[in-house]
Every structure is written in C-alpha cells, then in structure tokens.
Design a protein around this motif. Structure first.
Motif, PDB file in Angstrom:
ATOM      1  N   GLY A   1       0.779  -1.233   0.000  1.00 12.16           N
ATOM      2  CA  GLY A   1       0.000   0.000   0.000  1.00 12.16           C
ATOM      3  C   GLY A   1       0.805   1.274   0.000  1.00 12.16           C
ATOM      4  O   GLY A   1       0.277   2.348  -0.273  1.00 12.16           O
TER       5      GLY A   1
ATOM      6  N   TYR B   1       0.155   5.850  -1.090  1.00 12.77           N
ATOM      7  CA  TYR B   1      -0.042   6.812  -0.005  1.00 12.77           C
ATOM      8  C   TYR B   1      -0.021   8.238  -0.526  1.00 12.77           C
ATOM      9  O   TYR B   1       0.891   8.643  -1.237  1.00 12.77           O
TER      10      TYR B   1
ATOM     11  N   HIS C   1      -4.932  10.743   2.762  1.00 12.45           N
ATOM     12  CA  HIS C   1      -4.885   9.750   3.827  1.00 12.45           C
ATOM     13  C   HIS C   1      -4.576  10.353   5.195  1.00 12.45           C
ATOM     14  O   HIS C   1      -5.216  10.017   6.186  1.00 12.45           O
TER      15      HIS C   1
ATOM     16  N   LEU D   1      -6.911  10.264   8.539  1.00 11.54           N
ATOM     17  CA  LEU D   1      -6.465   9.542   9.730  1.00 11.54           C
ATOM     18  C   LEU D   1      -6.335  10.456  10.949  1.00 11.54           C
ATOM     19  O   LEU D   1      -6.684  10.068  12.059  1.00 11.54           O
TER      20      LEU D   1
ATOM     21  N   ARG E   1      -7.751  -0.435   9.269  1.00  7.08           N
ATOM     22  CA  ARG E   1      -7.320   0.844   9.854  1.00  7.08           C
ATOM     23  C   ARG E   1      -5.868   0.754  10.310  1.00  7.08           C
ATOM     24  O   ARG E   1      -5.092   1.686  10.113  1.00  7.08           O
TER      25      ARG E   1
ATOM     26  N   GLU F   1      -3.716   1.080   7.335  1.00  2.56           N
ATOM     27  CA  GLU F   1      -3.704   2.479   6.865  1.00  2.56           C
ATOM     28  C   GLU F   1      -2.790   3.340   7.725  1.00  2.56           C
ATOM     29  O   GLU F   1      -2.047   4.182   7.201  1.00  2.56           O
TER      30      GLU F   1
END
Length: 98
Positions: free
Chosen positions: A25, A29, A34, A38, A76, A79
């Motif tokens: 991932g 980013y 993101h 977050l 989560r 992430e």
C-alpha cells in the motif's frame, strides 16, 4: 525529538503479514488524502509531528490487536502503518536536505 522519533520507529516490530500489506500500500499513499482522514485535520502537520501522532494511533491499534479486541480493525491498522511509513520517509528526506 528527532532521535526519539527515529528510535521509536526502529523499535516497531509487527507481524510479517502487516508489514507485507504496508509494503503493497505504500506506493498509493497520498498525505493530502490519507493523513487528513487519519488525523482528522484540515491543515497537514509537518512530517515529524505527523509521525508522532501516527505513532500514538498505531500504539492504540496494536494494543487492540494484541488483546484480540472486537475494536481492532486490521484495515485501519494497515492504513496507519502505511501513513507512518510515508511520513517517516518524508521526514527522513526533509531532514537530510537541511
């Protein structure tokens, strides 16, 4: 403060499955999307501040993982780790140019 952040980042030990997911991932980013989501913020913090805040979120997510809580959401956690990886790289790049 920078040494403390680097020490904390180096001390992170997570299961290989999480690490692999983060590697997949990391290329996607985008801090403007993101990180804002977050951290629930409108203005992006500097990379070092973002790393510190992400470390707190990651510690909480990891706690839920370790106690096998129903509050744990692996997506989560991934992430957060992806953002942490991206912000750490940005922090490293900006500190080496000074």
């Amino acid at each position: 403060m920078m040494l403390d952040i680097k020490t904390r980042l180096r001390s992170l030990k997570r299961p290989q499955l999480l690490v692999r997911a983060v590697r997949f991932g990391a290329d996607d980013y985008r801090r403007d999307v993101h990180l804002k989501r977050l951290l629930n913020c409108d203005t992006l913090p500097r990379p070092a501040e973002a790393v510190m805040r992400l470390l707190e979120l990651e510690a909480e997510a990891n706690h839920w993982r370790e106690i096998r809580s129903g509050n744990y959401v692996i997506a989560r956690h991934i992430e957060i780790l992806i953002a942490l990886s991206g912000e750490a790289a940005l922090m490293q790049a900006t500190s080496s140019t000074c």
